[in-house]
Write an enzyme that holds these catalytic residues in place. Structure first.
Site, PDB file in Angstrom:
ATOM      1  N   HIS A  87      -6.685   6.390  -3.918  1.00 43.77           N
ATOM      2  CA  HIS A  87      -7.150   6.058  -5.010  1.00 43.77           C
ATOM      3  C   HIS A  87      -8.357   5.528  -5.055  1.00 43.77           C
ATOM      4  O   HIS A  87      -9.192   5.535  -6.185  1.00 43.77           O
ATOM      5  CB  HIS A  87      -6.677   5.532  -6.602  1.00 43.77           C
ATOM      6  CG  HIS A  87      -6.471   3.859  -6.232  1.00 43.77           C
ATOM      7  ND1 HIS A  87      -5.452   3.535  -5.517  1.00 43.77           N
ATOM      8  CD2 HIS A  87      -7.409   3.170  -6.441  1.00 43.77           C
ATOM      9  CE1 HIS A  87      -5.165   1.777  -5.654  1.00 43.77           C
ATOM     10  NE2 HIS A  87      -6.794   1.801  -6.346  1.00 43.77           N
ATOM     11  N   ASP A  89      -0.167   6.704  -2.624  1.00 44.04           N
ATOM     12  CA  ASP A  89      -1.026   6.038  -3.622  1.00 44.04           C
ATOM     13  C   ASP A  89      -1.701   5.426  -1.256  1.00 44.04           C
ATOM     14  O   ASP A  89      -1.756   4.351  -1.356  1.00 44.04           O
ATOM     15  CB  ASP A  89      -0.772   5.241  -3.438  1.00 44.04           C
ATOM     16  CG  ASP A  89      -2.614   4.582  -4.270  1.00 44.04           C
ATOM     17  OD1 ASP A  89      -3.546   5.074  -4.012  1.00 44.04           O
ATOM     18  OD2 ASP A  89      -3.029   3.579  -4.529  1.00 44.04           O
ATOM     19  N   SER A 123      -7.778  -3.128  -4.229  1.00 46.67           N
ATOM     20  CA  SER A 123      -7.070  -1.712  -3.766  1.00 46.67           C
ATOM     21  C   SER A 123      -7.608  -1.362  -2.158  1.00 46.67           C
ATOM     22  O   SER A 123      -8.426  -1.060  -2.007  1.00 46.67           O
ATOM     23  CB  SER A 123      -7.549  -0.610  -4.121  1.00 46.67           C
ATOM     24  OG  SER A 123      -7.602  -0.786  -5.978  1.00 46.67           O
TER      25      SER A 123
END
Length: 271
Positions: free
Chosen positions: A72, A119, A218
């Protein structure tokens, strides 16, 4: 056994205090650094900052040309990878590599584009990182296909501590935080029934506390410190937001679960 969660911290507009106090929901980390301590210089030489004007995600060098991060994080076609950064205000000793085009970005084919499993992604740079210069010194070995044991201790290294801390300010230097790694069964029991958790995830959780992936970015790496060096075991994927109020686990992508995908992706590019 000690683990390091190396997470390049996020320089983006944080949610307002009001939104952070709302109902916890699955989402991507907002970069808040809560109860962190300053790292020592060179403590996490494998971390890179993904930057487009400002820092937006973390990643880790696994080869002189390749960086591993969360899928992402790879929504932009042009950005920079910055290695060797310690203080947010000082880029004098960093290595900056440009990524220009989708052909240099690879995300897992069945990643759904939102909070959930798979992810994971890779980015390649044409100009190799100099692994003997600055703070980038050693390659990160990929982990063996073994399960990460529960009840380990982990140290969260937030790259430069750029997310907002308890006071709401932006620390200038790398921050660290110790967290607990738990098993899938325990993690599943600690999140809501509809949580998009899968057995390809790793969780950190300490009951009654507010630490975890909200303490960093992230895509940032979760690494185990072994006798042979650092071993990459996870990538920061998602957690429950608002970050400053939730006491639920933080969720990482298990790198071991995707070892073959990483190898196949790199091999296909070379061919």
């Amino acid at each position: 056994m000690k683990l390091f969660v190396a997470i390049a911290a996020l320089v983006i507009a944080c949610a307002s205090a009001a939104s952070l106090d709302g109902i916890a929901r699955p989402g991507f980390p907002e970069g808040r650094i809560i109860n962190g301590l300053p790292a020592t210089k060179g403590q996490a030489p494998f971390i890179v900052s993904l930057k487009s004007g400002s820092h937006f995600c973390g990643g880790s060098i696994i080869d002189e040309h390749w960086v591993l991060t969360a899928a992402h994080c790879l929504t932009k076609s042009q950005f920079q990878l910055v290695a060797g950064l310690y203080e947010r205000s000082d880029e004098s000793d960093v290595q900056i590599r440009n990524v220009n085009g989708k052909q240099f970005i690879f995300t897992h084919e069945i990643y759904g584009g939102n909070v959930g499993p798979h992810d994971i992604g890779l980015s390649i740079v044409e100009e190799a990182f100099d692994l003997n210069a600055c703070l980038v010194m050693d390659l990160l070995p990929l982990p063996a296909l073994t399960c990460l044991l529960a009840n380990m201790k982990a140290l969260a290294v937030v790259n430069s501590g750029w997310g907002r801390d308890n006071s709401g300010s932006l620390p200038n230097t790398l921050q660290t935080l110790e967290v607990d790694i738990i098993g899938y069964t325990e993690c599943k029991a600690a999140v809501p029934l509809d949580a998009p958790l899968a057995d390809v995830n790793i969780c950190s959780y300490t009951a009654g506390t507010k630490d975890g992936a909200c303490n960093g970015d992230s895509g940032g790496p979760l690494v185990k410190n072994t006798k042979g060096g650092y071993e990459l075991v996870g990538l920061v994927s998602w957690g429950y937001v608002g970050c400053a109020s939730t006491q639920m686990p933080s969720i990482y992508t298990s790198v071991a679960s995707y070892k073959q995908w990483i190898a196949d992706t790199i091999a296909a590019y070379k061919n």
